[in-house]
Design a protein around this motif. Structure first.
Motif, PDB file in Angstrom:
ATOM      1  N   LEU A   5      26.399 -43.048  77.780  1.00  0.00           N
ATOM      2  CA  LEU A   5      26.370 -44.600  77.359  1.00  0.00           C
ATOM      3  C   LEU A   5      27.428 -44.294  76.100  1.00  0.00           C
ATOM      4  O   LEU A   5      28.352 -45.293  75.978  1.00  0.00           O
ATOM      5  N   SER A   6      27.491 -43.566  75.134  1.00  0.00           N
ATOM      6  CA  SER A   6      28.310 -43.391  74.275  1.00  0.00           C
ATOM      7  C   SER A   6      30.002 -43.373  74.625  1.00  0.00           C
ATOM      8  O   SER A   6      30.773 -43.963  74.017  1.00  0.00           O
ATOM      9  N   ARG A   7      30.171 -42.380  75.614  1.00  0.00           N
ATOM     10  CA  ARG A   7      31.238 -42.545  76.326  1.00  0.00           C
ATOM     11  C   ARG A   7      31.851 -43.947  76.784  1.00  0.00           C
ATOM     12  O   ARG A   7      33.017 -44.341  76.621  1.00  0.00           O
ATOM     13  N   VAL A   8      30.897 -44.542  77.499  1.00  0.00           N
ATOM     14  CA  VAL A   8      31.325 -45.796  77.897  1.00  0.00           C
ATOM     15  C   VAL A   8      31.713 -46.733  76.755  1.00  0.00           C
ATOM     16  O   VAL A   8      32.714 -47.441  76.736  1.00  0.00           O
ATOM     17  N   VAL A   9      30.555 -46.749  75.905  1.00  0.00           N
ATOM     18  CA  VAL A   9      30.963 -47.791  74.588  1.00  0.00           C
ATOM     19  C   VAL A   9      32.226 -47.448  74.040  1.00  0.00           C
ATOM     20  O   VAL A   9      33.029 -48.370  73.704  1.00  0.00           O
ATOM     21  N   ASP A  10      32.548 -46.142  73.832  1.00  0.00           N
ATOM     22  CA  ASP A  10      33.798 -45.762  73.256  1.00  0.00           C
ATOM     23  C   ASP A  10      35.066 -46.157  74.011  1.00  0.00           C
ATOM     24  O   ASP A  10      36.107 -46.433  73.313  1.00  0.00           O
ATOM     25  N   ALA A  11      35.010 -46.067  75.337  1.00  0.00           N
ATOM     26  CA  ALA A  11      36.009 -46.565  76.157  1.00  0.00           C
ATOM     27  C   ALA A  11      36.284 -48.202  76.339  1.00  0.00           C
ATOM     28  O   ALA A  11      37.438 -48.403  76.680  1.00  0.00           O
ATOM     29  N   ILE A  12      35.395 -48.922  75.836  1.00  0.00           N
ATOM     30  CA  ILE A  12      35.474 -50.235  75.866  1.00  0.00           C
ATOM     31  C   ILE A  12      36.652 -50.761  74.945  1.00  0.00           C
ATOM     32  O   ILE A  12      36.822 -50.271  73.955  1.00  0.00           O
ATOM     33  N   PRO A  13      37.773 -51.496  75.576  1.00  0.00           N
ATOM     34  CA  PRO A  13      38.871 -51.928  74.624  1.00  0.00           C
ATOM     35  C   PRO A  13      38.634 -52.779  73.490  1.00  0.00           C
ATOM     36  O   PRO A  13      38.891 -54.154  73.573  1.00  0.00           O
ATOM     37  N   LEU A  15      35.897 -53.258  69.627  1.00  0.00           N
ATOM     38  CA  LEU A  15      35.358 -52.636  68.912  1.00  0.00           C
ATOM     39  C   LEU A  15      33.640 -53.106  69.031  1.00  0.00           C
ATOM     40  O   LEU A  15      33.629 -54.250  69.230  1.00  0.00           O
ATOM     41  N   VAL A  16      32.734 -52.052  69.184  1.00  0.00           N
ATOM     42  CA  VAL A  16      31.442 -52.358  69.553  1.00  0.00           C
ATOM     43  C   VAL A  16      30.704 -51.792  68.168  1.00  0.00           C
ATOM     44  O   VAL A  16      30.814 -50.983  67.781  1.00  0.00           O
ATOM     45  N   TRP A  17      29.540 -52.594  67.834  1.00  0.00           N
ATOM     46  CA  TRP A  17      28.642 -52.422  67.141  1.00  0.00           C
ATOM     47  C   TRP A  17      27.243 -53.065  67.542  1.00  0.00           C
ATOM     48  O   TRP A  17      27.060 -53.856  68.245  1.00  0.00           O
TER      49      TRP A  17
END
Ligand code: ADP
Length: 689
Positions: A5-13, A15-17
């Motif tokens: 999930l972390s990888r997916v979240v980091d790939a989102i173009p 900023l996610v928080w």
């Protein structure tokens, strides 16, 4: 968060928080660290706030708190500092995650870079003047379609853009206009006020209005009303000034003409002479139609020749050569216009073959065109001609035509008024004569008495003289004395006759220095017997410092006589109190003298007060009602006023006030005051006859 999930979240173009219900950030994706160059540890909690633009932070937190409180998804905008220090706009989206019972347990959020969208939006919503590329197009789309000159000017006064109309008006290109100094386009007299207005407006940053004359391509100056307003940048600084210049020349000219016309009509209504008015007309027309000379000629009473009217700017030698010329088609344009009763336009005298004698004379005076218009009375009679001359070959423009029409009309009024005045003064003098003859009737007994007394004296003295001569011895000394008395009585009788002749003869008004006290005493003397007969006692209070008035002695005496006889009439039926007349003269202010006649009569109806001085108003059975109206016109022609008031006690007081110097007369400033004894109080107690 598991690693997948972390990888997916980091790939989102973006900023996610995430944050717990209290709103303190407890997760940020990797892109956050890349963008902000902040470590995760320093970003959690409130750490992230240090990269929010200081101007946006409080707004962002406030919004975040309200989203938390609402428990519903929401959006916020703020600038976030990039690793290189540049701030970019981000859209923050937050959505709540709730447990089975509906309580928010977590907030998830994304922040997306919206900097480019913001720029486009701003560019689209910004005023057109902030977009240099679109500026000219916007300006032209509006400014080229208005009926005014338009310009965009920098606060330093440099022209940036002008509309098509402005280039046409000044007859230059934009480059040429940019190179021009203010003094090249604005009338020299208007440069200082225009500069001052501009400076003030720029300093205060407020719109401004100014009127200025702008030089047209052909060198003619026209009046413009300029309205300038500032165009500001997003910080509120003035970037440019938008100037709109409306041509108000015709309006201004109209206003000037209207004011001039009003002044002329006031002159016509006032006591100005016809030649003064005609001269003022010429000057006004000359100041409006630049480069023109104006003249008015009149037709003499025979209708055969032209007379001088006014020509303030034409050479005297030219006018004297014109005056006396016949009214016919050969004499010149003015005589011809009057003869044909139609306008005569000579647009170029160098080629015009008419008026063989007049034309070379006009050309010799530098006159090359002449437009002459007949001045015609309301009844269609030609009174004269109104002419405009120029020292260039010219035909009348629309402006000239309307000026000619307007001022020929006013000249007509001035000339007719002098004629419609001459008739009036004839009628007035007829009426005045009638009023005097009427008084003569009233005074017959009085006059008979006045003349009778010396006649009786003459007869008595002559008989005594004869008796003394017939005595033996003849009483020569006694006879000499009685002969002397006879002569004295004869002189007295002839004085009375002379006074009567002066007062009741019909002659034109004169303007002389009149001692009002003396004139009053003469009138009292003439009417004394009549007043005695009517059992009226007369008292006089004549001021000793009374300056002379300038006017017509006989006319003024007629007014005084009328007031005295009216006062006596008003007491005719008064039997329960004494019948008293008080005649008083005194100064009225610095430059007027006043005469009042106070009686103890029946007074008048206050509602009819205004009517008393109207012609043919009379409350007497045999009255004609012209005495007071004639008196009023006499006093008015002396520049004074006449009035009637009710006394506090019984009776009325009639009086008039006239200037010591006759206002409308000239060259009479040096009249010496007449010395009379200190206030003369006279008492004429009458006993019944
Ligand atoms: P007339 O004497 O022929 O009537 P006037 O013009 O002299 O004409 O006077 C007009 C009217 O003014 C008189 O009929 C009278 O009604 C009024 N009037 C004039 N003088 C007096 C006065 N002293 N007291 C009262 N009324 C007066």
């Amino acid at each position: 968060m598991d690693s997948e999930l972390s990888r997916v979240v980091d790939a989102i173009p973006g900023l996610v928080w995430t944050a717990p219900p209290d709103g303190h950030i407890d997760f940020l994706n990797h892109r956050w660290c890349e963008y902000t160059n902040l470590g995760l540890g320093e970003s959690y909690g409130r750490g992230w706030q240090r990269v929010v633009h200081p101007e946006d932070l409080s707004g962002l937190l406030e919004r975040w708190r309200s989203i938390l409180a609402s428990g519903r998804a929401g959006e916020m905008e703020a600038r976030l500092r990039r690793f290189d220090g540049e701030y970019r706009w981000f859209l923050f989206r937050a959505s709540p995650m709730a447990d089975a019972s509906g309580h928010v347990v977590k907030w998830c959020g994304t922040s997306t870079d919206i900097e480019d969208r913001k720029r486009v939006e701003e560019a689209l919503s910004a005023p057109w003047w902030l977009q240099p590329s679109a500026r000219e197009q916007h300006f032209r789309s509006v400014a080229d379609n208005i009926e005014a000159l338009g310009a965009l000017v920098t606060p330093a006064g440099q022209v940036e853009l002008v509309n098509r109309q402005a280039l046409e008006y000044f007859g230059v290109t934009l480059e040429e206009l940019r190179g021009r100094a203010i003094a090249d386009i604005v009338h020299p007299d208007d440069v200082p006020p225009v500069r001052a207005a501009w400076r003030q407006a720029v300093e205060a940053g407020r719109p401004y209005d100014v009127e200025e004359r702008l030089r047209r391509a052909d060198g003619v100056y026209r009046w413009f009303h300029t309205h300038g307003f500032p165009l500001r940048d997003t910080q509120g600084h003035i970037l440019l000034w938008y100037l709109i210049k409306r041509d108000v020349d015709d309006l201004k000219r109209g206003e000037t003409l209207l004011a001039g016309e009003k002044r002329l009509l006031e002159m016509v209504a006032g006591c100005h002479s016809m030649s003064e008015i005609l001269e003022a007309i010429c000057r006004l027309v000359e100041s409006t139609a630049s480069g023109c000379y104006c003249s008015v000629v009149l037709i003499d009473p025979s209708g055969m020749r032209v007379e001088h009217g006014a020509a303030p700017s034409l050479p005297a030698s030219y006018m004297s050569a014109c005056i006396g010329r016949p009214v016919n088609i050969d004499a010149g344009p003015c005589g011809m216009a009057a003869y044909l009763n139609e306008q005569v336009i000579a647009a170029d005298l160098t080629t015009d073959i008419r008026w063989a004698e007049w034309r070379p004379m006009a050309l010799a005076h530098g006159l090359q065109s002449c437009w002459s218009t007949p001045i015609t009375s309301a009844a269609g009679k030609v009174l004269g001609s109104f002419a405009l001359y120029s020292n260039q070959p010219r035909a009348p423009t629309a402006l000239h035509k309307s000026l000619i029409e307007q001022f020929t009309h006013i000249a007509r009024i001035a000339i007719e008024r002098r004629l419609s005045e001459e008739t009036l003064s004839k009628v007035r003098s007829e009426l005045a004569h009638v009023a005097r003859v009427q008084s003569l009737g009233v005074l017959t007994a009085s006059i008979a008495h006045e003349v009778n007394q010396p006649l009786a004296g003459i007869i008595t003295n002559a008989s005594t003289c004869l008796r003394m001569l017939a005595a033996d011895p003849p009483n020569i000394d006694g006879a000499r004395e009685t002969a002397r008395r006879t002569i004295r009585d004869g002189n007295r009788a002839s004085e009375v006759i002379a006074r009567l002749r002066a007062l009741f003869s019909k002659k034109d008004a004169t303007a002389e220095s009149v001692n009002l006290n003396g004139a009053t005493q003469e009138v009292i003397a003439l009417s004394l017997s009549e007043l005695q007969r009517a059992r009226v006692s007369v008292r006089t209070q004549l001021a000793d410092d009374l300056p002379p008035v300038k006017g017509d002695r006989v006319q003024l005496q007629q007014v005084i006589l009328n007031l005295i006889l009216n006062g006596s009439d008003a007491m005719r039926r008064v039997n329960d109190r004494s019948r008293k007349l008080l005649i008083r003269t005194e100064r009225d202010g610095r430059d007027h003298v006043r005469l009042t006649v106070q009686d103890t009569g029946i007074g008048f109806d206050l509602q009819k007060q205004d009517k008393l001085f109207e012609p043919f108003f009379s409350t007497k059975s045999g009255g004609m009602g012209i005495g007071l109206s004639v008196s009023r016109s006499i006093i008015a022609s002396h520049g004074g006023r006449i009035w009637a008031t009710q006394n506090d006690g019984p009776g009325a007081t009639f009086g008039f006030s006239i200037p010591c110097r006759w206002e409308c007369s000239r060259g009479s400033d040096a009249l010496e005051p007449i010395q009379t004894p200190a206030v003369t109080i006279g008492m004429h107690v009458m006993t019944s006859v």
